[in-house]
Design an enzyme around this catalytic site. Structure first.
Site, PDB file in Angstrom:
ATOM      1  N   ARG A  22       0.830  -1.210   0.000  1.00  0.00           N
ATOM      2  CA  ARG A  22       0.000   0.000   0.000  1.00  0.00           C
ATOM      3  C   ARG A  22       0.859   1.252   0.000  1.00  0.00           C
ATOM      4  O   ARG A  22       0.506   2.257  -0.632  1.00  0.00           O
ATOM      5  CB  ARG A  22      -0.950  -0.008   1.206  1.00  0.00           C
ATOM      6  N   LYS A  62      -2.710   6.763   1.675  1.00  0.00           N
ATOM      7  CA  LYS A  62      -2.511   7.248   3.040  1.00  0.00           C
ATOM      8  C   LYS A  62      -1.588   8.467   3.047  1.00  0.00           C
ATOM      9  O   LYS A  62      -0.535   8.501   3.691  1.00  0.00           O
ATOM     10  CB  LYS A  62      -1.954   6.122   3.911  1.00  0.00           C
ATOM     11  N   GLU A  68     -16.281   6.964   4.541  1.00  0.00           N
ATOM     12  CA  GLU A  68     -15.641   6.338   5.691  1.00  0.00           C
ATOM     13  C   GLU A  68     -15.631   7.316   6.841  1.00  0.00           C
ATOM     14  O   GLU A  68     -16.050   8.477   6.696  1.00  0.00           O
ATOM     15  CB  GLU A  68     -14.218   5.874   5.355  1.00  0.00           C
TER      16      GLU A  68
END
Length: 386
Positions: free
Chosen positions: A131, A233, A269
């Site tokens: 990721r 992220k 989210e």
């Protein structure tokens, strides 16, 4: 007598080139000694005590820096040099560093757990490495390889073993951080990058512990937009949520649940975790379409739920489905699997099933059992590191 003393003095006076040679030799050995001393200081001196002195029964999600951090630099050719452990401490950055001026940075979060026999476990660190590489591509940054990343996480966990809580008391939260550390004035990628990992023992993320959360559906502010960096992220994703989160907490809510930025009709989210909606034997979660972070805990819970006979659906989840749901829960590295007790949307408050017989609790028990080594790992998710 006077003549003899004069001759002695002459014999003690060395030619200039010999003086220079002696000074050069002294400087060389002095530099070698200083370098050796510096290397000695860099070497981590592991503490022999089994645990550091902390109140393990009352760990929150605050920062208690562990002894060592890992640092690795990216050379000019885009390759990361061999990293090393050093005592946890401040780092030096130019005021014009890319991370400070243009927010060029991404991070990850993973955990080390201690088994009852004292051995340490990591949960799917390779997925964090993958990721981070995807995030680095989006933010136009070089990135450590998967092997480099996983090895660095292992080293950090082992060096800080005494900071890993006893079994059942929490975990060692490990934060890999990749930043544009090189100086730059005009908008562009930084000329140098630094990969850092630090760690801190933690307990539950929310002050409620494992009690049910109370969420507030935010309609004014959005977390991310299509085409942006919401799906990676990036550090730039988090400061913008602080205002809405602060407002919600001031009203007594645990966290904010965001809607899509286009129609403000579909669930996205929460501030730092993914969301799931349960209706009967069907579990729905918003599809990752570039605006939602594809959580590793999210992916793991989806697989566990499928294994236990639930129908797991990734789709655009209308906020109206919340009004008729049986359960809602959140997932993330920090929050693990957290039950939601109530959600408030447009002044309407809906309550959900929680407790030992809930779907949330059943999935959480399986996941935590694997993470902590209490349940057999037949998926190859756990990495033993000592």
């Amino acid at each position: 007598m006077i003549k003899a003393i004069s001759n002695l003095r002459k014999s003690l006076v060395l030619p200039l080139h010999l003086h220079i040679r002696m000074l050069q030799t002294f400087a060389k050995y002095n530099a070698q000694a200083a370098s050796a001393l510096q290397e000695e200081r860099k070497k981590p001196v592991y503490q022999n005590d089994e645990y550091t002195d902390l109140d393990w029964d009352n760990l929150g999600f605050g920062l208690n820096p562990a002894d060592y951090m890992y640092v690795m630099k990216c050379s000019k050719d885009g390759e990361f040099t061999k990293g090393e452990l050093s005592p946890y401490g401040n780092i030096q950055l130019s005021p014009s560093a890319g991370v400070l001026n243009y927010g060029q940075a991404i991070y990850e979060g993973t955990k080390a757990y201690r088994k009852e026999n004292g051995k340490l476990l990591l949960f799917r660190p390779d997925q964090n490495a993958i990721r981070m590489k995807l995030g680095a591509e989006r933010m136009l940054m070089p990135c450590p390889s998967v092997d480099q990343f996983v090895d660095a996480v292992k080293q950090t966990a082992l060096a800080n073993k005494r900071w890993v809580p006893p079994s059942g008391k929490g975990s060692l939260y490990i934060r890999p951080l990749l930043i544009g550390s090189g100086p730059i004035l005009g908008l562009g990628p930084a000329p140098e990058y630094t990969f850092i990992i630090y760690a801190s023992p933690v307990g539950n993320y929310f002050k409620e512990g494992i009690a049910a959360l109370n969420l507030y559906v935010e309609e004014e502010y959005v977390r991310a937009a299509p085409g942006g960096a919401g799906g990676v992220k990036s550090i730039t994703n988090y400061a913008p949520v602080l205002k809405a989160l602060s407002k919600a907490k001031s009203l007594g809510f645990s966290d904010v649940l965001y809607l899509d930025s286009v129609k403000k009709k579909y669930l996205e989210e929460a501030s730092s975790c993914n969301v799931f909606v349960v209706k009967g034997r069907t579990i729905s979660t918003p599809a990752t379409n570039g605006t939602i972070l594809e959580g590793i805990t999210r992916k793991s819970v989806m697989e566990i739920a499928s294994d236990h006979g639930y129908k797991v659906v990734e789709k655009a989840v209308p906020v109206d489905e919340l009004m008729d749901a049986d359960e809602v829960f959140c997932t993330g590295t920090a929050v693990v699997v957290a039950p939601v007790g109530t959600i408030t949307y447009q002044d309407k408050r809906v309550e959900y099933k929680t407790g030992d017989e809930s779907v949330c609790q059943k999935l959480r028990s399986v996941l935590v059992g694997i993470q902590t080594g209490m349940t057999e790992d037949n998926k190859g998710w756990v990495t033993h590191i000592n």
